[in-house]
Design an enzyme around this catalytic site. Sequence first.
Site, short mmCIF file in Angstrom:
data_model
loop_
_atom_site.label_atom_id
_atom_site.label_comp_id
_atom_site.label_asym_id
_atom_site.label_seq_id
_atom_site.Cartn_x
_atom_site.Cartn_y
_atom_site.Cartn_z
N LEU A 187 34.89 38.57 37.82
CA LEU A 187 35.75 37.60 36.42
C LEU A 187 37.03 37.93 36.60
O LEU A 187 37.66 38.54 37.81
CB LEU A 187 34.97 38.75 34.97
CG LEU A 187 33.74 39.13 34.62
CD1 LEU A 187 33.68 39.26 32.95
CD2 LEU A 187 33.71 37.28 33.70
N ASP A 188 37.43 36.52 36.18
CA ASP A 188 38.87 35.97 36.71
C ASP A 188 39.62 37.47 35.97
O ASP A 188 39.28 38.05 34.78
CB ASP A 188 39.15 34.82 35.67
CG ASP A 188 38.78 33.61 37.56
OD1 ASP A 188 38.44 34.20 38.55
OD2 ASP A 188 38.84 32.10 36.67
#
Length: 297
Positions: free
Chosen positions: A39-40
């Site tokens: 995930l960012d």
Amino acid sequence: MVRPGILLVDKPGGITSHDVVSRARRALGTRKIGHAGTLDPMATGLLVLGVEGATRLLTYIVGADKTYEATILLGVATDSDDADGVETARADAADVAAVTDEAIAAGIAALTGAIEQVPSTVSAIKVAGRRAYDLARAGEEVELKARSVTVSRFEVRETRRGEGTIELDVVVDCTSGTYIRALARDLGRAVRVGGHLTALRRTRIGAFDVAAAASVDDIAEDALVAPATAAAVVMSVLAVGADEARDLRHGKRIDGGGRLTGAVAAAIDPDGLLIGVVEKRGTQVKSVMNMPVEAAR
């Protein structure tokens, strides 16, 4: 030594997925931890980690469909298509005010189903061996090819209209490889005022839900999902006898191809241990991934 298993973690915002892996390695006392998709830093939500021999199961999890909850801001575009980027354009307030709910719905409809999506320029996709985000940050022009993805649900939960902006809280069900940032960008383009993502939370990967995930501060061995339990969630199960289990471990084929209900199945022995993943070969069954003996336990 820590026992093998699948670890569900609820990543907070502001740290990278690799930071979570590092914390898990320290908490569990092992270096052998992998992940089924990152995930960012801005994003929160579900990360699926494999610990010890259970890392072999990640291959069968990484491509699963996913669910996200997100907030899209229409009226402002950024170079990364999310709030971590630099603003590149801002629409006139009058133009934003003229965007109707019907126009938004039409834009969303066009982005639902099987679509061709161009990933965000600031992404981890490799171009000639280099990450797209590295090229973009170096000032180089980046052209990414469109890829086929499927968005099975793109639903607006709430709409908030402000001065020169429209905020949309949405939920998205999609195939692996879909960029929610790109959906925000493309919706903004569809209604001609630009748009970007301001919040993102992944709530589901396949059958794994964030509700069952541990926080980064509560990572412990008792949070691990046993390999057999995790595999049974991901695929169908083939119960095998002790002799069949031994043969599969030794690379031999066993009878019973008609017992498989899917492309692959989790072979589980009488003790409830995961032997590996098997597939049908004619009327027989062959192992395509064997778990290490210690990992099965």
